[in-house]
Scaffold this motif. Structure first.
Motif, PDB file in Angstrom:
ATOM      1  N   PHE A  12      12.425  -8.968  -4.933  1.00  0.00           N
ATOM      2  CA  PHE A  12      12.014 -10.191  -4.250  1.00  0.00           C
ATOM      3  C   PHE A  12      11.474  -9.887  -2.860  1.00  0.00           C
ATOM      4  N   ASN A  13      12.057  -8.878  -2.196  1.00  0.00           N
ATOM      5  CA  ASN A  13      11.656  -8.533  -0.831  1.00  0.00           C
ATOM      6  C   ASN A  13      10.566  -7.471  -0.783  1.00  0.00           C
ATOM      7  N   GLN A  14       9.982  -7.109  -1.944  1.00  0.00           N
ATOM      8  CA  GLN A  14       9.040  -5.997  -1.950  1.00  0.00           C
ATOM      9  C   GLN A  14       7.773  -6.287  -1.161  1.00  0.00           C
ATOM     10  N   TRP A  15       7.402  -7.544  -1.012  1.00  0.00           N
ATOM     11  CA  TRP A  15       6.194  -7.875  -0.250  1.00  0.00           C
ATOM     12  C   TRP A  15       6.466  -8.009   1.241  1.00  0.00           C
ATOM     13  N   PHE A  16       7.524  -8.704   1.603  1.00  0.00           N
ATOM     14  CA  PHE A  16       7.726  -9.006   3.015  1.00  0.00           C
ATOM     15  C   PHE A  16       9.028  -8.462   3.587  1.00  0.00           C
ATOM     16  N   GLY A  17      10.000  -8.187   2.750  1.00  0.00           N
ATOM     17  CA  GLY A  17      11.274  -7.702   3.255  1.00  0.00           C
ATOM     18  C   GLY A  17      12.110  -8.832   3.825  1.00  0.00           C
ATOM     19  N   GLU A  18      13.315  -8.512   4.209  1.00  0.00           N
ATOM     20  CA  GLU A  18      14.208  -9.540   4.734  1.00  0.00           C
ATOM     21  C   GLU A  18      13.707 -10.079   6.069  1.00  0.00           C
ATOM     22  N   ASN A  19      13.158  -9.192   6.908  1.00  0.00           N
ATOM     23  CA  ASN A  19      12.669  -9.593   8.234  1.00  0.00           C
ATOM     24  C   ASN A  19      11.181  -9.294   8.384  1.00  0.00           C
ATOM     25  N   ASP A  20      10.471  -9.378   7.273  1.00  0.00           N
ATOM     26  CA  ASP A  20       9.024  -9.149   7.263  1.00  0.00           C
ATOM     27  C   ASP A  20       8.665  -7.718   7.667  1.00  0.00           C
ATOM     28  N   GLU A  21       9.575  -6.772   7.432  1.00  0.00           N
ATOM     29  CA  GLU A  21       9.285  -5.385   7.810  1.00  0.00           C
ATOM     30  C   GLU A  21       8.216  -4.760   6.923  1.00  0.00           C
ATOM     31  N   ASN A  22       7.962  -5.347   5.756  1.00  0.00           N
ATOM     32  CA  ASN A  22       6.917  -4.818   4.874  1.00  0.00           C
ATOM     33  C   ASN A  22       5.574  -5.512   5.073  1.00  0.00           C
TER      34      ASN A  22
ATOM     35  N   ILE B  24      -7.119   3.723  -0.324  1.00  0.00           N
ATOM     36  CA  ILE B  24      -6.113   2.734   0.072  1.00  0.00           C
ATOM     37  C   ILE B  24      -6.247   2.398   1.553  1.00  0.00           C
ATOM     38  N   LEU B  25      -6.509   3.411   2.374  1.00  0.00           N
ATOM     39  CA  LEU B  25      -6.635   3.188   3.820  1.00  0.00           C
ATOM     40  C   LEU B  25      -7.846   2.320   4.158  1.00  0.00           C
ATOM     41  N   ARG B  26      -8.832   2.284   3.261  1.00  0.00           N
ATOM     42  CA  ARG B  26     -10.020   1.452   3.506  1.00  0.00           C
ATOM     43  C   ARG B  26      -9.756  -0.017   3.191  1.00  0.00           C
ATOM     44  N   LEU B  27      -8.706  -0.290   2.430  1.00  0.00           N
ATOM     45  CA  LEU B  27      -8.385  -1.676   2.099  1.00  0.00           C
ATOM     46  C   LEU B  27      -7.873  -2.399   3.341  1.00  0.00           C
ATOM     47  N   LYS B  28      -8.275  -3.644   3.488  1.00  0.00           N
ATOM     48  CA  LYS B  28      -7.898  -4.412   4.659  1.00  0.00           C
ATOM     49  C   LYS B  28      -6.670  -5.269   4.374  1.00  0.00           C
ATOM     50  N   PRO B  29      -5.920  -5.583   5.407  1.00  0.00           N
ATOM     51  CA  PRO B  29      -4.751  -6.451   5.202  1.00  0.00           C
ATOM     52  C   PRO B  29      -5.180  -7.849   4.800  1.00  0.00           C
ATOM     53  N   PRO B  30      -4.321  -8.586   4.138  1.00  0.00           N
ATOM     54  CA  PRO B  30      -4.680  -9.949   3.738  1.00  0.00           C
ATOM     55  C   PRO B  30      -4.855 -10.841   4.952  1.00  0.00           C
TER      56      PRO B  30
ATOM     57  N   SER C 294       0.817  -1.216   0.000  1.00  0.00           N
ATOM     58  CA  SER C 294       0.000   0.000   0.000  1.00  0.00           C
ATOM     59  C   SER C 294       0.851   1.267   0.000  1.00  0.00           C
ATOM     60  N   PHE C 295       2.121   1.136   0.399  1.00  0.00           N
ATOM     61  CA  PHE C 295       3.031   2.279   0.466  1.00  0.00           C
ATOM     62  C   PHE C 295       2.414   3.430   1.246  1.00  0.00           C
ATOM     63  N   LYS C 296       1.874   3.123   2.403  1.00  0.00           N
ATOM     64  CA  LYS C 296       1.198   4.151   3.216  1.00  0.00           C
ATOM     65  C   LYS C 296       2.139   5.286   3.583  1.00  0.00           C
ATOM     66  N   ARG C 297       3.359   4.947   3.978  1.00  0.00           N
ATOM     67  CA  ARG C 297       4.298   5.991   4.391  1.00  0.00           C
ATOM     68  C   ARG C 297       4.635   6.917   3.230  1.00  0.00           C
TER      69      ARG C 297
ATOM     70  N   ASP D 248       2.487  -3.465   5.691  1.00  0.00           N
ATOM     71  CA  ASP D 248       2.122  -2.526   4.643  1.00  0.00           C
ATOM     72  C   ASP D 248       1.324  -3.193   3.531  1.00  0.00           C
ATOM     73  N   LEU D 249       0.972  -4.466   3.726  1.00  0.00           N
ATOM     74  CA  LEU D 249       0.282  -5.211   2.680  1.00  0.00           C
ATOM     75  C   LEU D 249      -1.230  -5.029   2.771  1.00  0.00           C
ATOM     76  N   VAL D 250      -1.874  -4.996   1.607  1.00  0.00           N
ATOM     77  CA  VAL D 250      -3.333  -4.936   1.544  1.00  0.00           C
ATOM     78  C   VAL D 250      -3.810  -5.965   0.521  1.00  0.00           C
ATOM     79  N   ALA D 251      -5.024  -6.434   0.729  1.00  0.00           N
ATOM     80  CA  ALA D 251      -5.640  -7.390  -0.197  1.00  0.00           C
ATOM     81  C   ALA D 251      -6.720  -6.669  -0.992  1.00  0.00           C
ATOM     82  N   LEU D 252      -6.671  -6.788  -2.313  1.00  0.00           N
ATOM     83  CA  LEU D 252      -7.666  -6.137  -3.158  1.00  0.00           C
ATOM     84  C   LEU D 252      -8.991  -6.880  -3.142  1.00  0.00           C
TER      85      LEU D 252
END
Length: 278
Positions: free
Chosen positions: A135-145, A105-111, A22-25, A148-152
């Motif tokens: 490769f790390n765009q969804w979860f990152g190395e330590n799941d830091e992302n 975007i803020l109304r979208l819920k996390p998966p 969602s790239f909220k930041r 920030d995930l949303v499900a459409l």
């Protein structure tokens, strides 16, 4: 199929796996920058308006009361006030568009955790990106992302608790115990899919049959039991079971569950009143 083509096929085949950042930041930062630009532009516009008012020029003093004079200006030179207004108009258009998009975007819920787990496992088994950042765009190395995930598409939205339980627990258990022997994976993605619509229809049929069976069995039991105290105890037990099943099988609010339970109890009391057997 390789790379993003294969991932797109996975998302198209299973809408619940349409998971994105969602790239909220960054969206919030973009709004803040646009807001700051607008504030500075507004301040500059106020200064220009004040200059035109106090210029002593007959036409410039009319800018605040005539848009025609403001647009035409003096000769071939466009007034600074009108230039600044057009600049501000463009900034406001960008800001309003970005604000409305960010609100959506803020109304979208996390998966859901189960979909997230399946999606993450697929990504690890099918390392389709050649760069680490992608490769790390969804979860990152330590799941830091992960936050920030949303499900459409909300697979578990607008369904009852029974359907959610079937999606999350029954189907995975069935596949682990029995289904993996007969199920064939999709040729393009290698994944095994279960039809969500069929599952929802099955749970609806179950709900319909159960909702019809509970009142009928209640009347049968109350008719067969002679003792009034036992009848009252049966009413209590059936009401508790009815309320629990109503919450499980239907998308009902608490007040609706309370009203339905009260009506069901009233029907049972009326039944034993009309058929006393003591």
């Amino acid at each position: 199929m390789q790379g993003y083509d294969r991932l797109a096929a996975v998302m198209a085949a299973d809408k619940g796996l349409s998971i994105f950042r969602s790239f909220k930041r960054l969206n919030a930062k973009n709004l803040l920058y646009l807001q700051a630009e607008i504030v500075n532009c507004e301040s500059e516009l106020d200064e220009i308006i004040e200059e035109d008012k106090n210029s002593g020029d007959f036409f410039r003093e009319k800018y605040s009361t005539s848009v025609r004079c403001l647009k035409e200006g003096l000769g071939d030179e466009t007034p600074k006030q009108w230039v600044k207004i057009r600049q501000l108009r463009e900034l406001l258009d960008k800001y309003n568009t970005a604000a409305l998009q960010y609100a959506q975007i803020l109304r979208l819920k996390p998966p859901h955790a189960k979909d997230r787990e399946v999606f993450q496992r697929w990504l690890k088994e099918n390392a389709f990106c050649s760069t680490t950042a992608e490769f790390n765009q969804w979860f990152g190395e330590n799941d830091e992302n992960g936050g920030d995930l949303v499900a459409l598409f909300g697979r578990y939205e607008n369904v009852d608790a029974l359907t959610r339980w079937v999606f999350r627990i029954a189907i995975p258990c069935f596949y682990k115990l029995v289904g993996y022997r007969k199920a064939k994976g999709d040729v393009e993605t290698g994944m095994v899919y279960f039809d969500d619509d069929k599952i929802i229809r099955a749970t609806r049929v179950t709900s319909t049959i159960t909702s019809s069976a509970i009142p009928a069995t209640s009347m049968i039991v109350l008719y067969l039991v002679n003792h009034m105290a036992w009848r009252l105890a049966i009413i209590v037990v059936y009401n508790i079971g009815f309320s629990m099943l109503l919450g499980l099988l239907a998308k009902a609010r608490r007040v609706e569950v309370f009203a339905a339970s009260t009506a069901f109890a009233a029907v049972q009391v009326a039944f034993i009143t009309n058929f006393p057997r003591d």
